[in-house]
Every structure is written in C-alpha cells, then in structure tokens.
Scaffold this motif. Structure first.
Motif, short mmCIF file in Angstrom:
data_model
loop_
_atom_site.label_atom_id
_atom_site.label_comp_id
_atom_site.label_asym_id
_atom_site.label_seq_id
_atom_site.Cartn_x
_atom_site.Cartn_y
_atom_site.Cartn_z
N GLY A 229 -37.08 -55.42 44.24
CA GLY A 229 -35.98 -55.99 45.00
C GLY A 229 -35.24 -54.97 45.84
N ARG A 230 -35.48 -53.68 45.53
CA ARG A 230 -34.82 -52.61 46.29
C ARG A 230 -35.84 -51.67 46.93
NH1 ARG A 230 -31.56 -53.01 41.69
NH2 ARG A 230 -32.49 -51.17 40.72
N ARG A 231 -37.10 -52.06 46.91
CA ARG A 231 -38.14 -51.28 47.57
C ARG A 231 -38.20 -51.68 49.05
NH1 ARG A 231 -42.41 -53.12 42.89
NH2 ARG A 231 -41.45 -52.01 41.14
N ASN A 232 -38.40 -50.71 49.91
CA ASN A 232 -38.40 -51.00 51.35
C ASN A 232 -39.57 -50.33 52.05
OD1 ASN A 232 -35.70 -52.37 52.44
ND2 ASN A 232 -35.18 -51.10 50.65
N LEU A 233 -40.23 -51.12 52.88
CA LEU A 233 -41.24 -50.61 53.81
C LEU A 233 -40.79 -51.00 55.21
CD1 LEU A 233 -44.05 -49.53 54.71
CD2 LEU A 233 -44.98 -51.79 54.15
N ILE A 234 -40.54 -50.00 56.05
CA ILE A 234 -40.14 -50.23 57.43
C ILE A 234 -41.19 -49.63 58.34
CG2 ILE A 234 -38.39 -49.81 59.18
CD1 ILE A 234 -36.29 -49.66 56.98
N THR B 219 -41.21 -35.26 61.24
CA THR B 219 -40.83 -33.91 61.65
C THR B 219 -40.09 -33.89 62.98
OG1 THR B 219 -42.96 -33.53 62.77
CG2 THR B 219 -42.81 -32.96 60.43
N SER B 220 -39.91 -35.05 63.62
CA SER B 220 -39.18 -35.09 64.88
C SER B 220 -38.73 -36.52 65.13
CB SER B 220 -40.04 -34.60 66.05
OG SER B 220 -41.15 -35.47 66.25
N GLY B 221 -37.91 -36.71 66.16
CA GLY B 221 -37.53 -38.03 66.61
C GLY B 221 -36.85 -38.88 65.56
N ILE B 222 -37.19 -40.18 65.57
CA ILE B 222 -36.54 -41.13 64.67
C ILE B 222 -36.81 -40.78 63.22
CG2 ILE B 222 -36.53 -43.55 63.92
CD1 ILE B 222 -37.08 -44.34 66.84
N GLY B 223 -38.03 -40.37 62.90
CA GLY B 223 -38.36 -40.04 61.51
C GLY B 223 -37.50 -38.92 60.98
N LEU B 224 -37.32 -37.87 61.75
CA LEU B 224 -36.51 -36.74 61.32
C LEU B 224 -35.04 -37.14 61.24
CD1 LEU B 224 -36.22 -33.78 60.55
CD2 LEU B 224 -36.13 -33.20 62.99
N ALA B 225 -34.58 -37.97 62.17
CA ALA B 225 -33.18 -38.42 62.14
C ALA B 225 -32.89 -39.24 60.89
CB ALA B 225 -32.87 -39.23 63.40
N VAL B 226 -33.81 -40.11 60.50
CA VAL B 226 -33.63 -40.88 59.28
C VAL B 226 -33.67 -39.96 58.06
CG1 VAL B 226 -34.68 -42.65 57.79
CG2 VAL B 226 -34.46 -43.04 60.26
N ALA B 227 -34.58 -38.99 58.06
CA ALA B 227 -34.63 -38.03 56.96
C ALA B 227 -33.30 -37.28 56.84
CB ALA B 227 -35.78 -37.04 57.18
N GLU B 228 -32.77 -36.86 57.97
CA GLU B 228 -31.50 -36.13 57.96
C GLU B 228 -30.37 -37.02 57.44
OE1 GLU B 228 -28.69 -33.49 61.00
OE2 GLU B 228 -30.38 -34.65 61.78
N ILE C 26 -53.63 -43.81 65.58
CA ILE C 26 -52.34 -43.33 65.06
C ILE C 26 -51.38 -44.49 64.83
CG2 ILE C 26 -50.29 -41.95 65.57
CD1 ILE C 26 -52.11 -40.06 67.17
N ASN C 27 -51.17 -45.29 65.87
CA ASN C 27 -50.13 -46.31 65.81
C ASN C 27 -50.47 -47.49 64.91
OD1 ASN C 27 -49.03 -44.64 67.73
ND2 ASN C 27 -48.80 -46.20 69.30
N VAL C 28 -51.75 -47.87 64.88
CA VAL C 28 -52.14 -49.03 64.07
C VAL C 28 -52.77 -48.59 62.75
CG1 VAL C 28 -53.50 -51.14 63.97
CG2 VAL C 28 -52.45 -50.46 66.13
N ASN C 29 -53.86 -47.85 62.82
CA ASN C 29 -54.53 -47.46 61.57
C ASN C 29 -53.62 -46.62 60.70
OD1 ASN C 29 -56.75 -48.79 62.54
ND2 ASN C 29 -57.91 -46.96 63.05
N GLY C 30 -52.87 -45.69 61.31
CA GLY C 30 -51.96 -44.86 60.53
C GLY C 30 -50.91 -45.69 59.82
N ALA C 31 -50.36 -46.69 60.51
CA ALA C 31 -49.35 -47.55 59.89
C ALA C 31 -49.96 -48.43 58.80
CB ALA C 31 -48.69 -48.42 60.95
N LEU C 32 -51.18 -48.91 59.02
CA LEU C 32 -51.83 -49.74 58.00
C LEU C 32 -52.19 -48.92 56.77
CD1 LEU C 32 -54.15 -52.06 60.13
CD2 LEU C 32 -51.82 -52.48 59.32
N TYR C 33 -52.69 -47.70 56.96
CA TYR C 33 -52.97 -46.83 55.82
C TYR C 33 -51.68 -46.56 55.04
CZ TYR C 33 -57.52 -45.57 57.97
OH TYR C 33 -58.78 -45.58 58.50
N ALA D 53 -43.10 -46.13 57.79
CA ALA D 53 -44.34 -45.95 58.55
C ALA D 53 -43.96 -45.76 60.01
CB ALA D 53 -45.27 -47.15 58.36
N ASN D 54 -43.61 -44.54 60.34
CA ASN D 54 -42.96 -44.24 61.61
C ASN D 54 -43.83 -43.45 62.59
OD1 ASN D 54 -40.49 -43.61 63.38
ND2 ASN D 54 -41.10 -41.56 62.68
#
Length: 278
Positions: free
Chosen positions: A136-141, A11-20, A111-118, A82-83
């Motif tokens: 082959g075209r699935r991506n997790l960043i 909803t903000s920052g890098i995540g929103l920019a990538v969504a846009e 938030i930063n660790v558990n949220g990303a692992l979940y 996982a941003n």
C-alpha cells in the motif's frame, strides 16, 4: 528503518533532483543507477544517504544484479523510479538520395522502453519480497513526457517511446495496486535537464516555458505520500485511487490526464475483457 529508493537515470536531471530531495530527509536510503561511473560517484558523494551503482538499463543482467545487491543489503525496496531516458536529435524525415537508407538505430527505444520495462519488472519482483507492512506504500513511477500525451513531430521516435510508457502504466497499474503498489507515469513538459542542453531544443522552446525542478520533485513527493491529491483543474483523486495515472506537469501546475473516452458499448465490452473485468 529507512525506506529504500532505487532511481535509474539518477546521476543527473530529474533523477538526481528526486534523489537530492529524498536525501534531505532521514527517512530514505537512496540508490542511484547510471552508466557513467565518474558522474555517478560525484553525484552520490555530494549527497547524504545516497549510494551509486553503475549499470546500463538496456542490460537486464547488469540491472538485475544491482536490484539484487540493494535488496540483499536492505531487505526491502519501497520506491522505484524508472527515470532513465534519452531524447533523439536526428532528423527522422531526412531524405536518402540513393540506395537503401541507413539503419535508424534502436538505442532510444532500448533505453526509454526496454530499460523502463526491465526496471519495472524487477521492481515488481523485489516489491513482492519486501516486508508485508510496506504493501500500500510501495511506489513505481515511470518518467514519460508531454511527448507521451501529445504528438511530437520534432522527435517522433522519442514521443512514441513515451506514449508506450503511459500505455504500460495504465495496463499494469490496477493489477499491481492489488499487491499494494502504486504505478504512475510522470509527464512533464520541458524541464531544464541535460536533455534540454542541445541546440535543436533551445532553438524551439523559449526559456520562459521551462518547468522549475522543484515543481517536479514536489509532485513526486505528493505521489509518494499516498495522500489525496487535487490537480490544478480542481480534480481530486483519493489516495487509494492514485495509481495507473498519467500526471502532466506544466509550469508550476500539474494535471491528471484521463485515458481516452470509450464511445460505444462494444468497445466498452472489449476493454473490460482486456482488463480482466467480468
């Protein structure tokens, strides 16, 4: 059929920019996840092909319900970002005059660790249920940081959480690539996001070192393409080797950062066993 993206901290920052950035094409259906309902609805309303879901990444059941809802509606998930993350502004080194010091709290780790692992754990499950043709075209960043590559005395707990994500990426990337999933960690320097809008940071980092947001979204776009990439040191990485990578973004450049060198045969043998190599 449109590819499906799921972005935490969308909803903000890098995540929103990538969504846009993804919403400007007709090939993506984008789902952004955040804890702030008002901000999320406003963000989704401003973009096409974007849907907002409210969830706290620290709450596994909430996050899992969103993944399941998206998958049941679309039948596939192609990209998980996982941003979601938070910086800390507390003086970790502050002295306590008397008695037992106060609890330093674990919110940033949650938030930063558990949220990303979940998020990553759920991504793995729903990637496996997606159409075979997407392998082959699935991506997790995962969004790490320059603070995950180098020590950060200013925010040591934040830095440790971001180091954890690089270790995780390098630990799971090879195994998940066998299932057709590219796992990579994005490690930007200072990007002008809500994390930066705090006096503690603006007093330390000069504005001229800020990374343009379109440089970050451009690197994400290259990672999603699956094509060969050449970093600004001239290092070329073939598309089928772009996994388990830490990608550092600085200024208008990006660099593949290699894992630490192994210096002796005993350590090499131990590491091979750790990775399941024979």
């Amino acid at each position: 059929m449109a590819k499906v993206a799921l972005i935490t901290g969308g909803t903000s920052g890098i995540g929103l920019a990538v969504a846009e950035d993804l919403s400007h094409t007709d090939s993506w259906q984008v789902n952004i996840i955040g804890s702030n309902q008002e901000r999320g609805e406003e963000a989704a309303a401003s973009l096409s092909n974007v849907t907002f879901y409210q969830a706290d990444v620290r709450n596994y059941q909430q996050l899992a319900a969103v993944f399941d809802q998206i998958f049941n509606a679309t039948g596939r998930i192609d990209f998980v970002f996982a941003n979601a993350g938070r910086a800390d502004y507390v003086d970790f080194f502050a002295e306590c005059e008397t008695g037992i010091p106060p609890d330093p709290g674990s919110e940033i780790v949650d938030i930063n660790v558990n949220g990303a692992l979940y998020t990553s754990y759920l991504a793995m499950h729903y990637f496996r249920r997606s159409p075979e043709s997407t392998k082959g075209r699935r991506n997790l960043i995962l969004t790490s940081s320059i603070g995950g590559l180098y020590p950060c005395m200013l925010t040591p707990v934040y830095s440790s959480t971001k180091h954890a994500l690089i270790g995780y990426t390098r630990s799971v990337g090879e195994r998940l690539w066998e299932e057709g999933v590219r796992v990579n960690a994005l490690c930007p320097g200072v990007v002008e996001t809500p994390l930066f809008a705090v006096e503690a940071f603006t007093s330390v980092f000069p504005r001229e070192i800020l990374i343009p947001m379109d440089v970050v979204t451009g690197v994400v776009s290259q990672l999603l393409s699956g094509a060969d990439m050449v970093d600004d040191k001239g290092m070329r990485v073939a598309g089928d080797e772009i996994h388990s990578r830490a990608v550092h973004i600085s200024g208008t450049s990006f660099f593949f950062i290699e894992k630490p060198e192994i210096h002796d045969d005993q350590s090499r043998t131990i590491w091979a066993a750790m990775m399941g190599h024979k």
